[in-house]
Each structure stands twice: as structure tokens, then as C-alpha cells.
Design an enzyme around this catalytic site. Structure first.
Site, PDB file in Angstrom:
ATOM      1  N   ASN A   3      33.464  40.927  48.977  1.00  0.00           N
ATOM      2  CA  ASN A   3      33.475  41.420  47.599  1.00  0.00           C
ATOM      3  C   ASN A   3      34.643  42.376  47.340  1.00  0.00           C
ATOM      4  O   ASN A   3      35.435  42.683  48.229  1.00  0.00           O
ATOM      5  CB  ASN A   3      32.137  42.086  47.254  1.00  0.00           C
ATOM      6  CG  ASN A   3      31.848  43.287  48.150  1.00  0.00           C
ATOM      7  OD1 ASN A   3      32.741  44.006  48.580  1.00  0.00           O
ATOM      8  ND2 ASN A   3      30.573  43.515  48.435  1.00  0.00           N
ATOM      9  N   ILE A   4      34.734  42.863  46.109  1.00  0.00           N
ATOM     10  CA  ILE A   4      35.877  43.675  45.686  1.00  0.00           C
ATOM     11  C   ILE A   4      35.956  44.991  46.440  1.00  0.00           C
ATOM     12  O   ILE A   4      37.054  45.520  46.650  1.00  0.00           O
ATOM     13  CB  ILE A   4      35.835  43.941  44.163  1.00  0.00           C
ATOM     14  CG1 ILE A   4      34.557  44.712  43.776  1.00  0.00           C
ATOM     15  CG2 ILE A   4      35.931  42.633  43.387  1.00  0.00           C
ATOM     16  CD1 ILE A   4      34.548  45.183  42.329  1.00  0.00           C
ATOM     17  N   CYS A  29      31.014  32.665  42.242  1.00  0.00           N
ATOM     18  CA  CYS A  29      30.734  33.801  43.134  1.00  0.00           C
ATOM     19  C   CYS A  29      29.563  34.536  42.496  1.00  0.00           C
ATOM     20  O   CYS A  29      28.509  33.938  42.305  1.00  0.00           O
ATOM     21  CB  CYS A  29      31.977  34.677  43.320  1.00  0.00           C
ATOM     22  SG  CYS A  29      32.846  35.120  41.802  1.00  0.00           S
ATOM     23  N   SER A  30      29.723  35.793  42.148  1.00  0.00           N
ATOM     24  CA  SER A  30      28.654  36.486  41.429  1.00  0.00           C
ATOM     25  C   SER A  30      28.814  36.288  39.927  1.00  0.00           C
ATOM     26  O   SER A  30      27.989  35.659  39.277  1.00  0.00           O
ATOM     27  CB  SER A  30      28.651  37.976  41.793  1.00  0.00           C
ATOM     28  OG  SER A  30      28.327  38.158  43.163  1.00  0.00           O
ATOM     29  N   ASP A  31      29.900  36.842  39.379  1.00  0.00           N
ATOM     30  CA  ASP A  31      30.140  36.713  37.943  1.00  0.00           C
ATOM     31  C   ASP A  31      31.197  35.675  37.606  1.00  0.00           C
ATOM     32  O   ASP A  31      31.413  35.374  36.434  1.00  0.00           O
ATOM     33  CB  ASP A  31      30.547  38.069  37.354  1.00  0.00           C
ATOM     34  CG  ASP A  31      29.400  39.068  37.412  1.00  0.00           C
ATOM     35  OD1 ASP A  31      28.276  38.692  37.038  1.00  0.00           O
ATOM     36  OD2 ASP A  31      29.622  40.219  37.839  1.00  0.00           O
ATOM     37  N   GLY A  32      31.896  35.167  38.599  1.00  0.00           N
ATOM     38  CA  GLY A  32      32.836  34.082  38.361  1.00  0.00           C
ATOM     39  C   GLY A  32      34.173  34.505  37.809  1.00  0.00           C
ATOM     40  O   GLY A  32      34.857  33.683  37.181  1.00  0.00           O
ATOM     41  N   TRP A  33      34.570  35.765  38.025  1.00  0.00           N
ATOM     42  CA  TRP A  33      35.880  36.182  37.500  1.00  0.00           C
ATOM     43  C   TRP A  33      36.789  36.806  38.567  1.00  0.00           C
ATOM     44  O   TRP A  33      37.889  37.243  38.249  1.00  0.00           O
ATOM     45  CB  TRP A  33      35.728  37.138  36.314  1.00  0.00           C
ATOM     46  CG  TRP A  33      34.822  38.318  36.536  1.00  0.00           C
ATOM     47  CD1 TRP A  33      34.763  39.145  37.624  1.00  0.00           C
ATOM     48  CD2 TRP A  33      33.849  38.820  35.610  1.00  0.00           C
ATOM     49  NE1 TRP A  33      33.825  40.124  37.452  1.00  0.00           N
ATOM     50  CE2 TRP A  33      33.243  39.953  36.217  1.00  0.00           C
ATOM     51  CE3 TRP A  33      33.444  38.443  34.328  1.00  0.00           C
ATOM     52  CZ2 TRP A  33      32.247  40.698  35.586  1.00  0.00           C
ATOM     53  CZ3 TRP A  33      32.451  39.189  33.713  1.00  0.00           C
ATOM     54  CH2 TRP A  33      31.860  40.294  34.327  1.00  0.00           C
ATOM     55  N   ASP A  34      36.351  36.844  39.819  1.00  0.00           N
ATOM     56  CA  ASP A  34      37.196  37.386  40.889  1.00  0.00           C
ATOM     57  C   ASP A  34      37.485  36.315  41.943  1.00  0.00           C
ATOM     58  O   ASP A  34      38.525  35.667  41.921  1.00  0.00           O
ATOM     59  CB  ASP A  34      36.531  38.610  41.523  1.00  0.00           C
ATOM     60  CG  ASP A  34      36.517  39.812  40.598  1.00  0.00           C
ATOM     61  OD1 ASP A  34      37.541  40.063  39.951  1.00  0.00           O
ATOM     62  OD2 ASP A  34      35.482  40.501  40.507  1.00  0.00           O
ATOM     63  N   ARG A  65      40.212  45.992  37.220  1.00  0.00           N
ATOM     64  CA  ARG A  65      40.675  45.742  38.590  1.00  0.00           C
ATOM     65  C   ARG A  65      42.004  46.425  38.878  1.00  0.00           C
ATOM     66  O   ARG A  65      42.283  46.794  40.019  1.00  0.00           O
ATOM     67  CB  ARG A  65      40.807  44.236  38.837  1.00  0.00           C
ATOM     68  CG  ARG A  65      39.496  43.471  38.737  1.00  0.00           C
ATOM     69  CD  ARG A  65      38.534  43.864  39.857  1.00  0.00           C
ATOM     70  NE  ARG A  65      37.286  43.106  39.754  1.00  0.00           N
ATOM     71  CZ  ARG A  65      36.164  43.597  39.254  1.00  0.00           C
ATOM     72  NH1 ARG A  65      36.126  44.846  38.806  1.00  0.00           N
ATOM     73  NH2 ARG A  65      35.064  42.861  39.203  1.00  0.00           N
TER      74      ARG A  65
END
EC number: 3.1.3.95
Length: 632
Positions: A275-276, A338-343, A384
């Protein structure tokens, strides 16, 4: 300007972290947009410009016998270690920078002040230069299986998606609406890339709200519609880019991943990209290794390994390769989330597109890819990249990792990319500069609400106007292929010195074989161009026309013939440019004639040697053109 306490401080020392002997003495200026350090020497005047938005942190260190030190770290991996004679001056600069590099509102960003001297018509054309709809048309949409839909035109279905979506033609409005309600933040499965030859598609979405045992008939129908849109495969892959443990933890929170028992004809796959927060920590450890003054080889390699950075790059690359192989070899469609689909989803989908489609390996094609997969699909650039004074835990080098993956590919395939590493570094710097409006905001809806198309300018025309600086002289259109198959063995991953040590002047300049080859090919093209011009002038002076069968035209014809050779269907990573790298520099790729020769002895891109001391000096940097009047 109201935030600047002291606009000018003299006798400031710029320390060199490698050796004290190379430290400089000069004057520090603060403007509304830049920190400028003017180094005074006996023969030259060098200026270092740092955009306030590029600053990551400002740290006031303990007072020493030599003065008061101030350490400035930048998001572009530049470090400035300043030493002030007076503690008061250091404190004033410190307080000013704290306010200048952390704006509170979007209107305080550089893009709302910057004017490249374009009129409104030029501004409008700049924003219309890159079109996602045109890219869909290039893929062959609309067709029998997919259509371009305006169902999200008012952002009511999904506020973080673009207004125009690619959807399966067989999916009803009820199916699309129901699927959106079952996906996190309404980010339903939509088209990312369509492969015309295999009719396989890459789709993207966010995690389902499945919890431990929830299901949604409309979402199941949506995946069935995606599967039916590909007549060449009876199943689709569903790729969760997260580690399995993370996805299972989300199930306990009412989210999670698809249950294969509820979805017919899917094959589930985890990819294990962290993750980030893990990525942010990894980059910090990498930069600590880069900032070591004189590490031993053991300490350096241990630090690089412990950072885990290249391991994370490999994870992203592995996922992209999996998608490309599924689409090209198995002819199967893929749904990625992924989780939210933007990373992680943006990383993997855009990387797969790059592997599958040679258009995205061109200068303009990469712009289209970034616009489509990152900007329009809601990668949260403002969060980000830390554009504003907000939660630091939201910042993460997700987009930096994508650019590094592109660079890693260019190291394995040096002849299939139209652009060079300077293009990637320039895009990276512009993302953080906020000079243009493209990367401000977190989604398309936010950008429309801020009226960025009316108040700011687009980056893409600027890059196209200067594309001669970014052309790869080794680029060969004859080597374009349907798909790239890179090796993801650990030995093929390199440390990107050009990015993370870009501003280290203390490092010994070392040219690689490729750099030497680039210089030679550029010199050859410049020499041929000069000879052609002299031949033309001589013919005009003699009153005759140039011989069309002369040596220059013959050589050009040979080059043109070489460019028309049929391309192989696949480019492997083992030495696609071996003849050139082994010394055969006779043939030059298209666009090389526009490349500027680089002088590796010159300072970094934001330093300028200026000889005039009394008259106004016009300084052109990569982020601005400003006039600096030095007082006598």
C-alpha cells in the site's frame, strides 16, 4: 510577497555534502514563486532556482561555530544545505519558506499565477490537445462489443471517474448502476484498454463491498458482460493487486474481493503490491541511502536492499507483465482492482498498456496514457504529491514508481521508446511543480469545479514544443512490436541514478556506453545536416542544382530503406539494440536529427552560468522565465 520576511540575504554558503572545498558563497533571494541562490565566483555567476512547490521540507539545524545551517529537501530529490552567518537571517528565511512551500488553498498554487504568453484560443487548444475519446477511437471503439458511454456525464454515478466511460455493449443501465453501488466509491468496472487483435480487454474498478458473504447480482452480470465481450476466451482474470492478507483484512470491514463461487467464469489472482504507506516509507529509506556522504560498498548495498524499493518496482512490473501476457497470449480479458482503484490499479493498467501498444511508447502517446489512466481516472495527485498543506499520510510516490517502471523498461529495450529519461524526469518535476493545471486536484470533477481549463494552462503543448530535447536517438520505428516481454529477474533492475541523484554535482561524471553512443549519433546527424546545407549553398553559388544522387541523398535513402524493414512481432529484452551498442552507429533513428547534444560537464538543469554582472540577466529555467536585476 506578504509571506517573505527577508527577500535577500548575502554571504550565504551553499555546502557541498561530498567535500567542504567545493562549497560556494553567494546571495539568497526569495520571490513569490522561487528560491534563488546566486553563486559568485571570480569568472562565472551561477544561479540555482528552486520552485517553492518543489520543496518537501525545511529543517533548521543546530547552531554551529561556522553559522546557522538550514537544510532544504525537495520532492525532486534535490538537497540544499545552506549556512547563514546570522541566526536572524536563517530564522527569517525558515519562517518564510514554511508558508511559501505549503499553500493552504489551490488558488495559491503556481499554475494560477503562471502565464506562458498564450491567448485564450491557444489555451483552449492546449487543453484539447490530448483526448481520451480519440484514444478510444484509435482502439476501435465503438464496436460490436464495446461502446463509449456518457452515463456518468454529471458525475452522479461516480464522482471520481471521468464523464466518458467505455462499457460492454450488452450491459444494461440497471446492471451498470447496480454494479456501481456494489463497488467502493462507486468505481464500477469500466474499460481501460481494448486489444483489437485478440479482442481482449483490460478493465479497472475498485474492490467490491462483499464483506464476508455479500453478493450483488448486477455486479455479477457486469463481469459476465465483460466476459461475453471477448469471443476468444471463456473466462476473465480478476486481478487484485493487493497482498492477500490486506484484502482479507478489508473483508472484515465490509469490503474485500470477489467470491469465485458467486462469479461464473472468473479466475482470481493476487499480485501482492504493497500500500501507499509502505511505498512512502520505502522511498524515505532509499533517499537516506542516497544521502550518505561516504558509504562503504557494504553499507550502500545493504541500505538499498533494506529500503525494498527495487523489490516494490519489481512487484509492479510483475503485475503489468501478467496483464500483458493474459491479453496477448491467452487472449483473455482482465479486470484489475486494488482498494479504491486509483493507485496500484493505475500503475498496473498503464504499464500493461505500455507493454501491449507501441503508441504509448511515443512522446505524445505517453501523454495520452497518463491523461487516460492517471488524470481522468482519478489518481489523487494533490494528495499523493502533497500540493497543499494536508495530511502527510496521504502522500506516496505512486506515480514516481510508474515512471521508474517505464525507465526500467527503456533500459531493457533502448530502441523502442521515442523518448529518453529526461522526458520522464521532466514529467516528474512538472507533477510537483504545479506550474500547469494538469496535475492539480484529485479527479476530473474537482478540476472542473476549480475551472482549471479557464484559469491555468496545460503542460502537454509545452512538452510537444520542446520534444527535440526528449527524443531518443536510438528510437527505431522498425522495431515497433505488438508487445514487449521484459524480464523481471532481479538482475535486470537498476538503481535510477538519473532521477534520485540528478542534482548531485559532487558525483564524478561517468558516461555509459549508451550515453557515448547517443553523443556520437547526435554529432553524426549534426555533421550531415551541416554538410547538406554547405552543399546546397555551394550549388546555389555555382548556379546549379544539387545532385539528387549525391552522397547525402544516397545516405538518406539508405536510412529510409532501413526504416521500412518489417518489424518482428515481439521484442525480447535480450539486446534489441546490440548492433548499435556494439559500435555500429551508422544508422540513426527517426527524430535523432532534432536531438540536442548534451554536455555532461554542465551543471544541473536549474543552474546557469551568467557572465554579465551589471546589466539585467534573463534566466530561462525549466519552470519559468524571470528577469533578475542585480544591484550594483
Amino acid at each position: 510577497m506578504e509571506h517573505i520576511i527577508t527577500p535577500k540575504v548575502e554571504n550565504v554558503k551553499l555546502l557541498n555534502r561530498y567535500t567542504e572545498k567545493k562549497s560556494a558563497l553567494g546571495t539568497l533571494y526569495l520571490t513569490a514563486t522561487h528560491l534563488i541562490y546566486v553563486e559568485q565566483t571570480s569568472n562565472t555567476r551561477k544561479e540555482t532556482w528552486v520552485l517553492h512547490h518543489h520543496i518537501l521540507s525545511v529543517e533548521k539545524l543546530l547552531l554551529t561555530a561556522s553559522g546557522c545551517p538550514l537544510l532544504i529537501r525537495c520532492k525532486t530529490f534535490q538537497h540544499l544545505h545552506l549556512l547563514f552567518q546570522k541566526e536572524r537571517d536563517c530564522q527569517d528565511v525558515y519562517q518564510s519558506l514554511l508558508r511559501l512551500f505549503q499553500p493552504v488553498k489551490e488558488e495559491e498554487l503556481y499554475a494560477f499565477l503562471y502565464n506562458p504568453h498564450q491567448n485564450e484560443e491557444e489555451r483552449r487548444r492546449g487543453w484539447e490537445l490530448i483526448s481520451v475519446v480519440n484514444d478510444f477511437n484509435r482502439m476501435g471503439l465503438s464496436n460490436d462489443y464495446w461502446e463509449i458511454s456518457h452515463i456518468n456525464k454529471n458525475f452522479e454515478m461516480c464522482s471520481t471517474y471521468p464523464s466518458i466511460l467505455g462499457l460492454p455493449k450488452s450491459a444494461s443501465v440497471a446492471t451498470v448502476t447496480g454494479s456501481a453501488k456494489f463497488r467502493s466509491r462507486g468505481r464500477l468496472p469500466v474499460l481501460s484498454y481494448y486489444h483489437k487483435d485478440t479482442k481482449a480487454a483490460i478493465c479497472r474498478c475498485s474492490q467490491p463491498l462483499s464483506g464476508l458473504n455479500s453478493r450483488c447480482v448486477e455486479d455479477e452480470q457486469m463481469l459476465q458482460a465483460i466476459s461475453q465481450a471477448n469471443p476468444n476466451s471463456p473466462f476473465i482474470y480478476v486481478v487484485d493487486t493487493r497482498p492477500k492478507l490486506n484484502a482479507m483484512a478489508n473483508r472484515a470491514a465490509g469490503k474485500g474481493y470477489e467470491n469465485e463461487d458467486n462469479y461464473s467464469n472468473i479466475r482470481f489472482q493476487f499480485q501482492g503490491i504493497e500500500n501507499i504507506h509502505v511505498m512512502r516509507s520505502s522511498l524515505q529509506k532509499l533517499l537516506e541511502v542516497c544521502s550518505m556522504k561516504s558509504p562503504s560498498m557494504s553499507d550502500y548495498l545493504t541500505g538499498l536492499e533494506n529500503s525494498g524499493w527495487l523489490r516494490h518496482i519489481k512487484s509492479v512490473m510483475d503485475a503489468g507483465v501478467f496483464l500483458a501476457k493474459a491479453v496477448c497470449e491467452e487472449r483473455a480479458s482482465v479486470l484489475v482492482h486494488c482498494s479504491d482503484g486509483w493507485d496500484r490499479t493505475a500503475q498496473v493498467c498503464s504499464l500493461a498498456c505500455l507493454l501491449l501498444d507501441p503508441y504509448y511508447r511515443t512522446i505524445k502517446g505517453l501523454m495520452v496514457l497518463i491523461e487516460k489512466e492517471w488524470i481522468s481516472f482519478g489518481h489523487k495527485f494533490s494528495h499523493r504529491c502533497g500540493h497543499l498543506d494536508s495530511d502527510p499520510k496521504e502522500a506516496s510516490p505512486v506515480f514516481t514508481q510508474f515512471l521508474e517502471c517505464v525507465w526500467q523498461l527503456s533500459q531493457q529495450f533502448p530502441c523502442v521508446f521515442e523518448f529518453n529519461e529526461h522526458y520522464l524526469i521532466e514529467i516528474h518535476d512538472q507533477v510537483y511543480a504545479c506550474q500547469y493545471g494538469n496535475f492539480i486536484g484529485n479527479c476530473q470533477k474537482e478540476r472542473l469545479d476549480m475551472r482549471l481549463h479557464e484559469k491555468t494552462f496545460s503542460l502537454w503543448p509545452h512538452l510537444l514544443e520542446n520534444q527535440h530535447q526528449y527524443r531518443n536517438p536510438l528510437y527505431r520505428r522498425s522495431l515497433e512490436s505488438t508487445v514487449l516481454r521484459p524480464s523481471t529477474l532481479p538482475l535486470h533492475f537498476k538503481f535510477w541514478c538519473g532521477m534520485y541523484n540528478h542534482y548531485d554535482r559532487g558525483m564524478h561524471p561517468k558516461q555509459s556506453v549508451l550515453d557515448t553512443l547517443l553523443t556520437l549519433t547526435q554529432r553524426q546527424v549534426e555533421g550531415e545536416r551541416t554538410m547538406t546545407e554547405l552543399q546546397r549553398q555551394l550549388a546555389v553559388a555555382d548556379g546549379v542544382l544539387p545532385d539528387p544522387a549525391g552522397p547525402i541523398n544516397t545516405h538518406a535513402d539508405q536510412n529510409n530503406q532501413s526504416e521500412k524493414m518489417p518489424a518482428p512481432p515481439v521484442v525480447q529484452s535480450n539486446g534489441s539494440c546490440a548492433p548499435l551498442i556494439n559500435g555500429n552507429v551508422k544508422e540513426v533513428g527517426p527524430g535523432a536529427e532534432n536531438s540536442n547534444q548534451e554536455d555532461r560537464e554542465e551543471p544541473a538543469a536549474n543552474e546557469h552560468d551568467l557572465s554579465s554582472k551589471d546589466k539585467p540577466v534573463f534566466v530561462e529555467t525549466e519552470h519559468s522565465k524571470e528577469e533578475v536585476q542585480e544591484s550594483s
